[in-house]
Motif scaffolding. Structure first.
Motif, PDB file in Angstrom:
ATOM      1  N   ARG A  23     -12.338 -13.644   6.274  1.00  0.00           N
ATOM      2  CA  ARG A  23     -12.606 -12.608   5.286  1.00  0.00           C
ATOM      3  C   ARG A  23     -13.926 -11.878   5.539  1.00  0.00           C
ATOM      4  O   ARG A  23     -14.000 -10.664   5.300  1.00  0.00           O
ATOM      5  CB  ARG A  23     -12.580 -13.181   3.868  1.00  0.00           C
TER       6      ARG A  23
ATOM      7  N   ILE B 253      -3.688  -9.446   2.112  1.00  0.00           N
ATOM      8  CA  ILE B 253      -3.920  -8.552   3.255  1.00  0.00           C
ATOM      9  C   ILE B 253      -4.067  -7.109   2.778  1.00  0.00           C
ATOM     10  O   ILE B 253      -4.769  -6.303   3.388  1.00  0.00           O
ATOM     11  CB  ILE B 253      -2.782  -8.671   4.288  1.00  0.00           C
TER      12      ILE B 253
ATOM     13  N   SER C  75      -6.393 -13.998   6.315  1.00  0.00           N
ATOM     14  CA  SER C  75      -7.037 -13.182   5.291  1.00  0.00           C
ATOM     15  C   SER C  75      -8.167 -13.912   4.576  1.00  0.00           C
ATOM     16  O   SER C  75      -9.139 -13.279   4.128  1.00  0.00           O
ATOM     17  CB  SER C  75      -6.004 -12.703   4.263  1.00  0.00           C
TER      18      SER C  75
ATOM     19  N   TYR D  42      -7.614  -5.483   2.354  1.00  0.00           N
ATOM     20  CA  TYR D  42      -8.261  -4.910   3.544  1.00  0.00           C
ATOM     21  C   TYR D  42      -7.674  -3.545   3.879  1.00  0.00           C
ATOM     22  O   TYR D  42      -8.397  -2.635   4.305  1.00  0.00           O
ATOM     23  CB  TYR D  42      -8.115  -5.858   4.734  1.00  0.00           C
TER      24      TYR D  42
END
Length: 292
Positions: free
Chosen positions: A150, A26, A146, A29
């Motif tokens: 994606r 995570i 995640s 991101y």
């Protein structure tokens, strides 16, 4: 191996493996969105959830997850709709979460400085069977989001306006990233600690970016680094009686420094190669490309 003969270390290593996967997954991101410190803010808020767990005599991981999610959603809404006073609101949320957690822990029957320290900085012996079950379930959610989303998450992390034009539900995905980050904090707090979890979300990603040239490669390498440093740090903590959270984070920083040292000459070599190719492609006066 001696380290695998004890039940608490088996649980600790499995928890470390899950943390090593989820935090960078995570975190990639968050780094892309320039929200590297979001995990740190959520960690402060999660302290109230830990204190609530002690006060209610229930699993602090689940109460921390609930409070963290509520805090993360509030942070995202402040980010999206807050104006000039948004930073003050976030500061009050962060510090209020930490203060509330300390107060609730001290009000609870089972609260103590030692219990609080294990959540702030991690503890190998603190991972129980119930904790491991909670960590596994929450980690499954993080990986599902995640990896499964994606493409969508990468799109809004790169350019929210373009993602909105293409029809993606930007606000819902932003909230999902915040919620997933909050869940990751709850997953990692037993191993790394609430005060250091943000580093494990960010540092492996930053290290991977030194040598990778695509998002997919960065994602895979960051997760690999995360797994390596969490397992390595947990093992070193067992044999050297070191605090696991600090050991893991320092290992991650060491990997970052090493990859940065490797990446610098590689970048210069690529730059020289690019300049040489450009020179060879430059036409002479007669219109014939220059030869090597």
């Amino acid at each position: 191996m001696e380290i695998l003969e004890t039940a608490f270390m088996q649980r600790a290593l499995l928890a470390a493996l899950l943390v090593g996967i989820t935090a960078p997954a995570i975190g990639v991101y968050l780094v892309q969105r320039r929200q590297a410190l979001l995990g740190d803010g959520i960690g402060h808020v999660a302290m109230t959830g830990v204190g609530l767990g002690f006060l209610l005599s229930t699993s602090p991981i689940w109460t921390a997850a609930v409070v963290s999610v509520l805090g993360a959603v509030t942070m995202e809404l402040i980010r999206a709709y807050g104006r000039t006073r948004g930073d003050i609101a976030l500061a009050m949320l962060f510090y209020g979460g930490m203060a509330g957690g300390v107060l609730l822990v001290n009000l609870s029957d089972g609260g103590s400085t030692a219990n609080l320290s294990s959540f702030l900085f991690g503890s190998l012996s603190a991972v129980s069977d119930a904790d491991l079950l909670a960590i596994s379930l929450l980690a499954g959610f993080v990986v599902l989001v995640s990896v499964g989303l994606r493409r969508q998450l990468f799109a809004i992390s790169q350019d929210e306006e373009f993602a909105r034009v293409t029809g993606l539900p930007v606000q819902a995905l932003n909230l999902l990233i915040a919620v997933t980050a909050a869940v990751t904090v709850s997953v990692a707090m037993r191993v790394v600690g609430l005060l250091l979890v943000s580093a494990l979300m960010v540092v492996p990603v930053a290290a991977a970016q030194q040598v990778s040239r695509s998002f997919r490669a960065t994602f895979a390498l960051a997760v690999g680094i995360g797994v390596a440093v969490t397992l390595g740090g947990t093992t070193a903590s067992y044999y050297r009686d070191l605090p696991p959270g600090a050991t893991i984070v320092l290992l991650a920083i060491g990997v970052f420094v090493a990859l940065t040292a490797v990446a610098a000459p590689l970048a210069r070599r690529r730059a020289r190669a690019a300049d040489a190719d450009a020179t060879c492609a430059t036409p002479l006066a007669g219109g014939v490309p220059a030869q090597r």
